[in-house]
Design a protein around this motif. Structure first.
Motif, mmCIF file in Angstrom:
data_model
loop_
_atom_site.group_PDB
_atom_site.id
_atom_site.type_symbol
_atom_site.label_atom_id
_atom_site.label_comp_id
_atom_site.label_asym_id
_atom_site.label_seq_id
_atom_site.Cartn_x
_atom_site.Cartn_y
_atom_site.Cartn_z
ATOM 1 N N PHE A 73 1.056 -10.439 13.762
ATOM 2 C CA PHE A 73 1.249 -10.439 12.313
ATOM 3 C C PHE A 73 0.767 -9.126 11.709
ATOM 4 O O PHE A 73 1.421 -8.560 10.842
ATOM 5 N N PHE A 74 -0.380 -8.632 12.185
ATOM 6 C CA PHE A 74 -0.907 -7.362 11.699
ATOM 7 C C PHE A 74 0.079 -6.234 12.004
ATOM 8 O O PHE A 74 0.337 -5.373 11.155
ATOM 9 N N GLU A 75 0.639 -6.244 13.200
ATOM 10 C CA GLU A 75 1.612 -5.219 13.579
ATOM 11 C C GLU A 75 2.869 -5.302 12.720
ATOM 12 O O GLU A 75 3.472 -4.276 12.396
ATOM 13 N N GLN A 76 3.262 -6.521 12.338
ATOM 14 C CA GLN A 76 4.424 -6.665 11.458
ATOM 15 C C GLN A 76 4.115 -6.052 10.087
ATOM 16 O O GLN A 76 4.958 -5.387 9.503
ATOM 17 N N PHE A 77 2.895 -6.263 9.587
ATOM 18 C CA PHE A 77 2.505 -5.606 8.337
ATOM 19 C C PHE A 77 2.504 -4.088 8.517
ATOM 20 O O PHE A 77 2.906 -3.351 7.616
ATOM 21 N N THR A 78 2.066 -3.622 9.690
ATOM 22 C CA THR A 78 2.051 -2.185 9.972
ATOM 23 C C THR A 78 3.458 -1.606 9.890
ATOM 24 O O THR A 78 3.649 -0.495 9.390
ATOM 25 N N GLU A 79 4.446 -2.369 10.360
ATOM 26 C CA GLU A 79 5.840 -1.928 10.258
ATOM 27 C C GLU A 79 6.262 -1.764 8.799
ATOM 28 O O GLU A 79 7.160 -0.985 8.492
ATOM 29 N N LEU A 80 5.612 -2.500 7.923
ATOM 30 C CA LEU A 80 5.939 -2.474 6.488
ATOM 31 C C LEU A 80 4.946 -1.634 5.679
ATOM 32 O O LEU A 80 4.934 -1.686 4.450
ATOM 33 N N LYS A 81 4.105 -0.884 6.373
ATOM 34 C CA LYS A 81 3.033 -0.126 5.723
ATOM 35 C C LYS A 81 3.558 0.793 4.614
ATOM 36 O O LYS A 81 3.012 0.810 3.511
ATOM 37 N N PHE A 82 4.619 1.540 4.896
ATOM 38 C CA PHE A 82 5.162 2.448 3.882
ATOM 39 C C PHE A 82 5.642 1.660 2.662
ATOM 40 O O PHE A 82 5.388 2.048 1.523
ATOM 41 N N VAL A 83 6.319 0.555 2.887
ATOM 42 C CA VAL A 83 6.829 -0.278 1.786
ATOM 43 C C VAL A 83 5.663 -0.837 0.975
ATOM 44 O O VAL A 83 5.694 -0.823 -0.261
ATOM 45 N N GLU A 93 -6.967 0.230 3.058
ATOM 46 C CA GLU A 93 -7.654 0.230 4.357
ATOM 47 C C GLU A 93 -7.026 -0.844 5.260
ATOM 48 O O GLU A 93 -6.660 -1.918 4.776
ATOM 49 N N TRP A 94 -6.952 -0.553 6.555
ATOM 50 C CA TRP A 94 -6.368 -1.475 7.533
ATOM 51 C C TRP A 94 -7.390 -1.757 8.623
ATOM 52 O O TRP A 94 -7.902 -0.825 9.244
ATOM 53 N N GLN A 95 -7.703 -3.033 8.853
ATOM 54 C CA GLN A 95 -8.661 -3.428 9.884
ATOM 55 C C GLN A 95 -8.069 -4.527 10.751
ATOM 56 O O GLN A 95 -7.805 -5.632 10.265
#
Length: 153
Positions: A73-83, A93-95
């Motif tokens: 799930f965290f990685e999926q958010f990472t894919e959307l980081k720019f958005v 911040e990302w942890q």
């Protein structure tokens, strides 16, 4: 120092004030939303606002008990980081796999401000100005981004 009951009443008064201030605003989808208890529709994924005597924070918390699924799930958010950062107008911040106040492993994406004190009414305008645009921006982000998590459920 405040007695426990006074502190509880002040904290409750702040969240009630914030809730009343943003309650009239509809979500990005045009529906009524409980901003203080925002429902993402995903079990173990929360939008959290916190304030105490030293700082305030707002963020996305992923509390899935299985660390590997939590990481997905965290990685999926990472894919959307720019958005996400584009919606927020700032970087957060990302942890991955940190520990919350109860010793539970969580992952979080968040923004903090300090020093602020929820028990000081003079700080409330600053706290409201911190929380309001960010929870609205999170809702705008989530209105479109939530569908990218369908395959993970």
């Amino acid at each position: 120092m405040y007695k426990r009951e006074e502190a509880s009443q002040l904290r409750q008064a702040f969240w009630t004030t914030l809730g009343q201030y943003i309650a009239p605003l509809p979500s990005a989808d045009g529906v009524k939303v409980n901003w203080l208890n925002y429902k993402t529709g995903l079990k173990h994924v929360y939008f959290r606002m916190q304030a105490d005597k030293k700082f305030a924070s707002i963020g996305i918390e992923i509390t899935i008990p299985d660390p590997e699924i939590q990481q997905l799930f965290f990685e999926q958010f990472t894919e959307l980081k720019f958005v996400l950062h584009d919606s927020l107008g700032e970087e957060w911040e990302w942890q991955l796999h940190t520990t919350d106040e109860n010793g539970k492993t969580i992952s979080r994406i968040y923004k903090e401000i300090a020093p602020v004190n929820v028990f000081n009414r003079d700080d409330w305008p600053q706290l409201i100005s911190f929380f309001k645009p960010r929870i609205i921006s999170l809702d705008e982000f989530w209105s479109n981004a939530k569908y990218s998590f369908d395959s993970l459920m």
